[in-house]
Design an enzyme around this catalytic site. Sequence first.
Site, PDB file in Angstrom:
ATOM      1  N   GLY A  62       1.071  -1.297   0.165  1.00  0.00           N
ATOM      2  CA  GLY A  62      -0.004   0.041   0.154  1.00  0.00           C
ATOM      3  C   GLY A  62       1.017   1.141   0.108  1.00  0.00           C
ATOM      4  CD  GLU A  63       2.198   6.487   0.908  1.00  0.00           C
ATOM      5  OE1 GLU A  63       3.297   6.623   0.642  1.00  0.00           O
ATOM      6  OE2 GLU A  63       1.723   6.728   2.117  1.00  0.00           O
ATOM      7  CB  SER A  64       4.870   2.911   4.251  1.00  0.00           C
ATOM      8  OG  SER A  64       5.687   4.050   3.635  1.00  0.00           O
ATOM      9  CB  CYS A 123       5.513  -3.630  -0.757  1.00  0.00           C
ATOM     10  SG  CYS A 123       5.973  -2.252  -1.908  1.00  0.00           S
ATOM     11  NE  ARG A 154       7.924   5.832   2.245  1.00  0.00           N
ATOM     12  CZ  ARG A 154       7.212   6.922   1.484  1.00  0.00           C
ATOM     13  NH1 ARG A 154       8.070   7.977   0.894  1.00  0.00           N
ATOM     14  NH2 ARG A 154       6.076   6.703   0.893  1.00  0.00           N
ATOM     15  CG  HIS A 180       3.312  -6.444  -4.122  1.00  0.00           C
ATOM     16  ND1 HIS A 180       2.530  -5.778  -3.200  1.00  0.00           N
ATOM     17  CD2 HIS A 180       4.149  -5.339  -4.506  1.00  0.00           C
ATOM     18  CE1 HIS A 180       2.710  -4.607  -3.039  1.00  0.00           C
ATOM     19  NE2 HIS A 180       3.739  -4.242  -3.803  1.00  0.00           N
ATOM     20  CD  GLU A 237       0.907  -9.041  -2.141  1.00  0.00           C
ATOM     21  OE1 GLU A 237       0.663  -7.717  -2.248  1.00  0.00           O
ATOM     22  OE2 GLU A 237       1.710  -9.460  -1.731  1.00  0.00           O
TER      23      GLU A 237
END
Length: 214
Positions: free
Chosen positions: A54-56, A86, A115, A194, A196
Amino acid sequence: MATASGARPVVGVLALQGAVREHVAMLERAGARAVPVRRAAELSEVDGLVLPGGESTTMSRLLESFELLEPLRARIADGMPAFGSCAGMILLARQALDGRPDQQQLGGLDVVVRRNAFGRQVDSFEVDLDFAGVAGGPVHAVFIRAPWVEKAGAGVEVLATVPPGLVPEDPAGGEPAARIVAVRQGAVLATAFHPEITGDERVHRLFVELVREA
């Protein structure tokens, strides 16, 4: 929480942002009972937790808004297995470079991560990687605005690296070098990519085994 011998471990997926359904599906295929986690009460009922991509910085703020930050830090410090992919890797690190100054870290891994180290969305790429502890040949890794591990402490096991030929110019200067993209420290696992979304549940099986052992 302890899972009875022979039972499927209950593994939560942090359901504030990111590829929640994909992680749930892979965990179920890997032998766990997967549940979404949005509240501290739900966190207290799981044997392990996945922190998705996602967006950390957004995930960091949501952890605070949902009053999950301190309970999650406490459970990880108490030995709860955790797996971050991620953005999840960034959150688990003790320090993140190129992040917002108010971004919170969970500190489950003695690593420094950078990042967006591999570039922007348009710089996404896929590669097959040798992955320590995963049998059956290379793991196909998908990198999307991915971090890398800049520094790893003595207690951190490096599981996979990207070779120099696929690494962009070092933001700190110097020649391209192999970059660490998967690590483990005790019961905490993290990947810059990723797993997943590839259909290969072997990395999730590795994590489910860590949960069983814990």
